[in-house]
Write a protein that holds these residues in place. Structure first.
Motif, PDB file in Angstrom:
ATOM      1  N   CYS A 104       0.824  -1.213   0.000  1.00 52.16           N
ATOM      2  CA  CYS A 104       0.000   0.000   0.000  1.00 52.16           C
ATOM      3  C   CYS A 104       0.857   1.262   0.000  1.00 52.16           C
ATOM      4  O   CYS A 104       0.534   2.249  -0.681  1.00 52.16           O
ATOM      5  N   LEU A 105       1.963   1.243   0.753  1.00 52.97           N
ATOM      6  CA  LEU A 105       2.857   2.396   0.798  1.00 52.97           C
ATOM      7  C   LEU A 105       3.535   2.613  -0.562  1.00 52.97           C
ATOM      8  O   LEU A 105       3.650   3.757  -1.030  1.00 52.97           O
TER       9      LEU A 105
ATOM     10  N   ASP B 137      -7.005   3.381   2.273  1.00 56.50           N
ATOM     11  CA  ASP B 137      -8.113   2.708   2.960  1.00 56.50           C
ATOM     12  C   ASP B 137      -7.720   1.316   3.460  1.00 56.50           C
ATOM     13  O   ASP B 137      -8.271   0.831   4.449  1.00 56.50           O
ATOM     14  N   LEU B 138      -6.793   0.655   2.789  1.00 54.89           N
ATOM     15  CA  LEU B 138      -6.324  -0.660   3.240  1.00 54.89           C
ATOM     16  C   LEU B 138      -5.244  -0.530   4.309  1.00 54.89           C
ATOM     17  O   LEU B 138      -5.103  -1.389   5.187  1.00 54.89           O
ATOM     18  N   LEU B 139      -4.461   0.553   4.234  1.00 55.80           N
ATOM     19  CA  LEU B 139      -3.415   0.789   5.229  1.00 55.80           C
ATOM     20  C   LEU B 139      -3.998   0.935   6.634  1.00 55.80           C
ATOM     21  O   LEU B 139      -3.467   0.378   7.596  1.00 55.80           O
TER      22      LEU B 139
ATOM     23  N   VAL C  55       7.274  11.602  -1.011  1.00 58.92           N
ATOM     24  CA  VAL C  55       8.545  11.470  -0.290  1.00 58.92           C
ATOM     25  C   VAL C  55       8.305  10.956   1.135  1.00 58.92           C
ATOM     26  O   VAL C  55       9.003  10.049   1.616  1.00 58.92           O
ATOM     27  N   ILE C  56       7.306  11.519   1.822  1.00 52.71           N
ATOM     28  CA  ILE C  56       6.985  11.099   3.194  1.00 52.71           C
ATOM     29  C   ILE C  56       6.584   9.624   3.221  1.00 52.71           C
ATOM     30  O   ILE C  56       6.989   8.863   4.104  1.00 52.71           O
ATOM     31  N   ILE C  57       5.794   9.198   2.227  1.00 58.95           N
ATOM     32  CA  ILE C  57       5.351   7.797   2.161  1.00 58.95           C
ATOM     33  C   ILE C  57       6.537   6.868   1.915  1.00 58.95           C
ATOM     34  O   ILE C  57       6.624   5.778   2.498  1.00 58.95           O
ATOM     35  N   VAL C  58       7.483   7.290   1.066  1.00 60.00           N
ATOM     36  CA  VAL C  58       8.686   6.492   0.801  1.00 60.00           C
ATOM     37  C   VAL C  58       9.509   6.341   2.085  1.00 60.00           C
ATOM     38  O   VAL C  58      10.045   5.262   2.379  1.00 60.00           O
TER      39      VAL C  58
END
Length: 395
Positions: free
Chosen positions: A288-289, A320-322, A377-380
Motif C-alpha cells: 500500500c505504501l 483505505d487498506l493501510l 517522499v513522506i510515504i517512501v
C-alpha cells in the motif's frame, strides 16, 4: 473462548453504527460550512482554526482517554464520547458567536478521542485473532462510509435550514448513545480492568508518548502518522489542485471523491480479510505504501477526468487498506492494553491531520505539484522504516 462475530452480530452492529454516526456527523456539515461562514461573517483563517482545534483537542485527550478505556472500561468511554459529540453538534448548530463555535469544536475533538479508542478496544476484545482483520476492515469501512454519505445528507438537510445538519447530527448521536447504554455490555470484567489499571501508570501524555517509542509500537505509529499526514495533505489540496490544474467543477470533484471512496469501502468489506490472510499485515502495508507513493507522484503528471478518477480510486484504496492493516497489527501487539494503543493510534493520527493540511497548503502556494510530491517522499520514508520491522513483532 471468545464468541464468533456471527454470535455477536448485534454488538458489532452497534459499535460500527457508533463510529459511522461520529464520522457521518463530521461529514454532514461539510457542504454547509461556506454558507455558515457567510452567515456568521467568519474569515477563512477562523474557519481554518475551527478545523485545527478539533484535531488539537483530540490529540491532547487521546493518550488520557486511551488509558481511561483500560481503567474504567470500553462501554463507559463510548457512551461519554457519543454524549459529548451530541452536545458539541448541538452547541455548534445553535451558536451565534465565534467563541461558542470554538467550544463546540473542542468538545467535538474530545468526543472523538473517547469514541475511537473505546470502539477499537471493544472490537479487539470481542474478536479472535483470526476474525480481527475482518472486523477492523468493517470499522474502517464504517468510517469511510460516514464520510461518503455525510456531505450528501448534509446538503439535503440544508434545504430545511443551514443549522439543520448540525441538529440532525446531534439527534442521531444521542440515539446512538442511548442504544449503546442498553445493548452494549462491558467486554472485560472488573478484575481484568483492575489488573490493567494496576499495571498502568497515571495517564500522562509525556510518559505515554515515550512508551509509544518502544520498538514494538514505534514503527507502526510512525506509519499511522505517515498515513494521516499523506492522506490529509492529499485530500486538503485535491479540490484546489483539480480546480487549478484541470478546471474541474465542484460536481466533478465530488463525483471523483465519492466513487473513489465507495471503491475503497467495497474492497475493504469483501477483500481486506482475505488479503491479510494471504499476505500478512507487514507485506500488505508495504504494498500500500509503494502504491501510494507512486500514485501521488503520478498525480502531478496526468490530465483528463477518467485518468484522474482512476488514479484517485487506487490512491484512496491504498490508504483505505493501510488504516485497518495498521490497526489490526497494533491491536495484536497490544495484548490486554488495547486502550493505550488505541489512544496513541488516535494521537499519531491527529498529529498527521494537523501537520499534513498545514504543510500541504503552504507547499501549494509555492508550487501546485509540491504537496503531492512531498506526500510521495513522506510515504517512501514510511516504507523505508518498515524494512526494520521485525517479523516476530507480527506474531
Amino acid at each position: 473462548m471468545k464468541k464468533t462475530m456471527k454470535d455477536q452480530k448485534m454488538v458489532l452492529i452497534i459499535l460500527l453504527s457508533n463510529i459511522f454516526i461520529a464520522f457521518l456527523g463530521i461529514g454532514l456539515v461539510i457542504p454547509v460550512m461556506p454558507s455558515f461562514m457567510n452567515l456568521m461573517h467568519l474569515t477563512g483563517q477562523t474557519m481554518g482554526y475551527l478545523v485545527a482545534v478539533f484535531a488539537m483537542a483530540q490529540l491532547i485527550m487521546s493518550p488520557f482517554t486511551g488509558r481511561w478505556v483500560d481503567r474504567y472500561g470500553r462501554k463507559k468511554m463510548i457512551i461519554i464520547g457519543l454524549f459529548l459529540f451530541a452536545v458539541s453538534e448541538l452547541i455548534f448548530g445553535l451558536g451565534t458567536n465565534v467563541s461558542v463555535l470554538y467550544i463546540a469544536r473542542v468538545l467535538g475533538g474530545i468526543s472523538a478521542a473517547f469514541i475511537m479508542p473505546g470502539v477499537t478496544a471493544y472490537i479487539a476484545d470481542v474478536t479472535s485473532d483470526e476474525e480481527r482483520p475482518q472486523a477492523m476492515g468493517y470499522m474502517s469501512a464504517a468510517i469511510s462510509t460516514g464520510f461518503i454519505i455525510g456531505p450528501g445528507i448534509g446538503g439535503f438537510l440544508a434545504e430545511y435550514g443551514i443549522r439543520m445538519p448540525f441538529l440532525f447530527a446531534a439527534a442521531i448521536a444521542f440515539v446512538a448513545c442511548v442504544s449503546s447504554i442498553f445493548v452494549l455490555k462491558e467486554p472485560l470484567t472488573k478484575t481484568q480492568l483492575a489488573e490493567i489499571a494496576a499495571n498502568a501508570k497515571q495517564a500522562n501524555f509525556i510518559s505515554d508518548f515515550k512508551r509509544s517509542l518502544q520498538p514494538l509500537y514505534f514503527i507502526a505509529f510512525i506509519i499511522v502518522f505517515v498515513l494521516a499526514f499523506g492522506l490529509s495533505a492529499y485530500e486538503t489540496v485535491f479540490s484546489l489542485f483539480s480546480d487549478h490544474k484541470f478546471g474541474f467543477t465542484p460536481k466533478d470533484i465530488a463525483v471523483i471523491i465519492t466513487i473513489s471512496s465507495i471503491f475503497g469501502v467495497i474492497v475493504q468489506i469483501f477483500l481486506f480479510g482475505k488479503m491479510v490472510d494471504r499476505l500478512g499485515e507487514k507485506k500488505l502495508i508495504q504494498i500500500c505504501l509503494i502504491a501510494g507513493a507512486i500514485l501521488a507522484a503520478v498525480s502531478t503528471m496526468i490530465s483528463g477526468f477518467w485518468t484522474v478518477l482512476t488514479v484517485t480510486c487506487f490512491i484512496f484504496l491504498a490508504f483505505d487498506l493501510l488504516r485497518p492493516a495498521l490497526t489490526t497489527f497494533l491491536s495484536r501487539a497490544a495484548g490486554i492494553e488495547q486502550g493505550f494503543v488505541a489512544g496513541m493510534n488516535s494521537t499519531y493520527t491527529s498529529l498527521g491531520n494537523i501537520v499534513g493540511p498545514a504543510l500541504g497548503g503552504i507547499l501549494f502556494d509555492v508550487n501546485i505539484n509540491f504537496p503531492y510530491l512531498f506526500s510521495a517522499v513522506i510515504i517512501v520514508i514510511g516504507l523505508g522504516i518498515t524494512i526494520f520491522w521485525k517479523e516476530k513483532q507480527l506474531g
